[in-house]
Write a protein that holds these residues in place. Structure first.
Motif, PDB file in Angstrom:
ATOM      1  N   ASP A  79      32.449  46.175  36.642  1.00 45.15           N
ATOM      2  CA  ASP A  79      32.537  44.781  36.190  1.00 45.15           C
ATOM      3  C   ASP A  79      31.199  44.423  35.555  1.00 45.15           C
ATOM      4  O   ASP A  79      30.233  44.139  36.253  1.00 45.15           O
ATOM      5  CB  ASP A  79      32.851  43.850  37.361  1.00 45.15           C
ATOM      6  N   PHE A  82      29.801  40.183  35.385  1.00 45.78           N
ATOM      7  CA  PHE A  82      29.367  39.378  36.524  1.00 45.78           C
ATOM      8  C   PHE A  82      28.271  38.392  36.158  1.00 45.78           C
ATOM      9  O   PHE A  82      28.255  37.258  36.638  1.00 45.78           O
ATOM     10  CB  PHE A  82      28.909  40.289  37.676  1.00 45.78           C
ATOM     11  N   GLY A 118      37.646  36.057  37.375  1.00 50.64           N
ATOM     12  CA  GLY A 118      37.970  37.231  38.177  1.00 50.64           C
ATOM     13  C   GLY A 118      39.456  37.525  38.177  1.00 50.64           C
ATOM     14  O   GLY A 118      39.867  38.693  38.132  1.00 50.64           O
ATOM     15  N   ASN A 121      40.247  39.152  34.847  1.00 48.48           N
ATOM     16  CA  ASN A 121      39.816  40.554  34.891  1.00 48.48           C
ATOM     17  C   ASN A 121      40.775  41.395  35.718  1.00 48.48           C
ATOM     18  O   ASN A 121      41.212  42.470  35.289  1.00 48.48           O
ATOM     19  CB  ASN A 121      38.411  40.650  35.500  1.00 48.48           C
ATOM     20  N   THR A 136      36.046  43.855  30.996  1.00 47.78           N
ATOM     21  CA  THR A 136      34.925  43.025  31.457  1.00 47.78           C
ATOM     22  C   THR A 136      33.890  42.784  30.357  1.00 47.78           C
ATOM     23  O   THR A 136      33.185  41.782  30.386  1.00 47.78           O
ATOM     24  CB  THR A 136      34.264  43.630  32.709  1.00 47.78           C
ATOM     25  N   PHE A 227      38.395  41.896  42.127  1.00 44.66           N
ATOM     26  CA  PHE A 227      37.852  41.273  40.919  1.00 44.66           C
ATOM     27  C   PHE A 227      37.748  39.759  41.067  1.00 44.66           C
ATOM     28  O   PHE A 227      36.797  39.149  40.567  1.00 44.66           O
ATOM     29  CB  PHE A 227      38.684  41.663  39.704  1.00 44.66           C
ATOM     30  N   VAL A 228      38.705  39.148  41.747  1.00 44.26           N
ATOM     31  CA  VAL A 228      38.610  37.706  42.006  1.00 44.26           C
ATOM     32  C   VAL A 228      37.402  37.429  42.896  1.00 44.26           C
ATOM     33  O   VAL A 228      36.637  36.486  42.654  1.00 44.26           O
ATOM     34  CB  VAL A 228      39.903  37.176  42.659  1.00 44.26           C
ATOM     35  N   SER A 230      34.706  39.223  43.137  1.00 39.09           N
ATOM     36  CA  SER A 230      33.507  39.423  42.334  1.00 39.09           C
ATOM     37  C   SER A 230      33.217  38.196  41.476  1.00 39.09           C
ATOM     38  O   SER A 230      32.065  37.751  41.365  1.00 39.09           O
ATOM     39  CB  SER A 230      33.667  40.662  41.443  1.00 39.09           C
ATOM     40  N   GLY A 231      34.262  37.627  40.872  1.00 40.04           N
ATOM     41  CA  GLY A 231      34.081  36.437  40.054  1.00 40.04           C
ATOM     42  C   GLY A 231      33.588  35.250  40.863  1.00 40.04           C
ATOM     43  O   GLY A 231      32.713  34.494  40.423  1.00 40.04           O
ATOM     44  N   SER A 234      29.867  35.746  41.840  1.00 39.34           N
ATOM     45  CA  SER A 234      29.002  35.504  40.682  1.00 39.34           C
ATOM     46  C   SER A 234      28.866  34.014  40.415  1.00 39.34           C
ATOM     47  O   SER A 234      27.764  33.508  40.147  1.00 39.34           O
ATOM     48  CB  SER A 234      29.567  36.213  39.450  1.00 39.34           C
TER      49      SER A 234
END
Length: 334
Positions: A79, A82, A118, A121, A136, A227-228, A230-231, A234
């Motif tokens: 990713d 970020f 996220g 993504n 990404t 991914f959610v 990670s979003g 960030s």
């Protein structure tokens, strides 16, 4: 006599493997401690309470930003959006505050845009099976463009840092409260990754998604969640940076790109060699923060710090892979 020699040789080999295993797991911690000792000896002000607080505060913000990234890379994906997601969360918060909204609404919306990024993504990667790097890069560019548009290409000043500002700059002795909160968050994340089956499934995704599905876990759903997550991580960091800097900075993400990836990849060479983990990420973040602080005290230029970071990463890879091969599977997947 031959049996005695053979037994002694076996014992020596086991002892050597045990030493290699320990070095392979914890060499990064040793490097951090040596770096602190050397810098503190040459520049004792490194250990001043104010400097310790600055190191821990910056480390905490970085740690929050890349917690989700650690799990994404552990799952065999990447990713690179970020930092732009963090910038979008940062600018969304600042824009809403400048428009007259309160901190509660601004912070919630700032985190929400990270969740949406996220989700986008994750949907494109897990469901449509588009390569993570391509996705990404594209979504990162979109987030960066929206962030710039919110401020019309410039920063947005925040008049009042609000309760998050108080949180960020409240210390218990030399330790910022935000660092304690981040440590607790990482402790929970470490337990989830290392002690629960959830963590085993994350590592398994990098090896064989089909096996994860056969184990009764929907690999696509798990990947979407990562991914959610990670979003959201960030964006939370972006919101906190808005309070820390008392402004929205559309280009704030650029300063975190190399450091964020280096921390995760360097941390992946500790404990579980080749597998990013939260303990390794934490140690690598502290190492990079101490490096930045110590080099600033010596007056080193930014390019010099970047060279050192690159060399450190290359040496770390070489050392960890050497001991990883010598120690074989116990170090790799214990």
């Amino acid at each position: 006599m031959t049996d005695v020699i053979s037994t002694h040789a076996v014992a020596e080999r086991r002892h050597s493997k045990a030493i290699n295993r320990i070095i392979g797991r914890y060499w990064l911690v040793a490097t951090l401690l040596v770096m602190i000792a050397v810098f503190a000896f040459l520049r004792p002000q490194l250990l001043d309470n104010s400097n310790i607080a600055t190191i821990l505060r910056s480390s905490a913000l970085m740690a929050i930003m890349i917690l989700g990234l650690t799990w994404v890379i552990a799952a065999g994906k990447i990713d690179v959006s970020f930092m732009q997601v963090a910038a979008l969360g940062n600018m969304t918060t600042a824009w809403l505050l400048a428009s007259g909204s309160g901190w509660s609404l601004a912070a919630i919306c700032g985190v929400a845009v990270g969740a949406v990024a996220g989700l986008l993504n994750g949907a494109l990667i897990a469901i449509l099976r588009i390569p993570a790097l391509i996705v990404t890069i594209a979504t990162g560019g979109i987030c960066a463009s929206i962030a710039a548009a919110l401020g019309k290409g410039t920063s947005i000043r925040i008049a009042d840092a609000g309760p998050l500002g108080d949180l960020l700059f409240t210390n218990w002795g030399p330790v910022p409260v935000i660092a304690v909160i981040t440590a607790l968050l990482y402790l929970v994340s470490w337990y989830a990754q290392e002690k629960l089956t959830f963590g085993h499934y994350i590592f398994a995704l990098a090896q064989n998604e089909k096996a994860v599905n056969e184990a009764g876990i929907a690999a696509r759903s798990l990947l979407l969640f990562l991914f959610v997550f990670s979003g959201i991580c960030s964006a939370i960091a972006g919101v906190l940076l808005a309070a820390s800097l008392s402004s929205g900075q559309p280009m704030i993400g650029s300063s975190y790109f190399i450091d964020g990836l280096t921390a995760v990849l360097l941390g992946g060479l500790m404990l579980r060699i080749g597998k990013p983990n939260v303990l390794g990420t934490t140690t690598a973040i502290l190492l990079l923060s101490v490096l930045v602080s110590g080099s600033a005290m010596f007056g080193w230029a930014d390019y010099q710090r970047q060279i050192i970071k690159g060399v450190l990463l290359l040496v770390g890879v070489a050392v960890a892979m050497q001991f990883g091969h010598r120690s074989s599977s116990p170090v790799q997947g214990a």
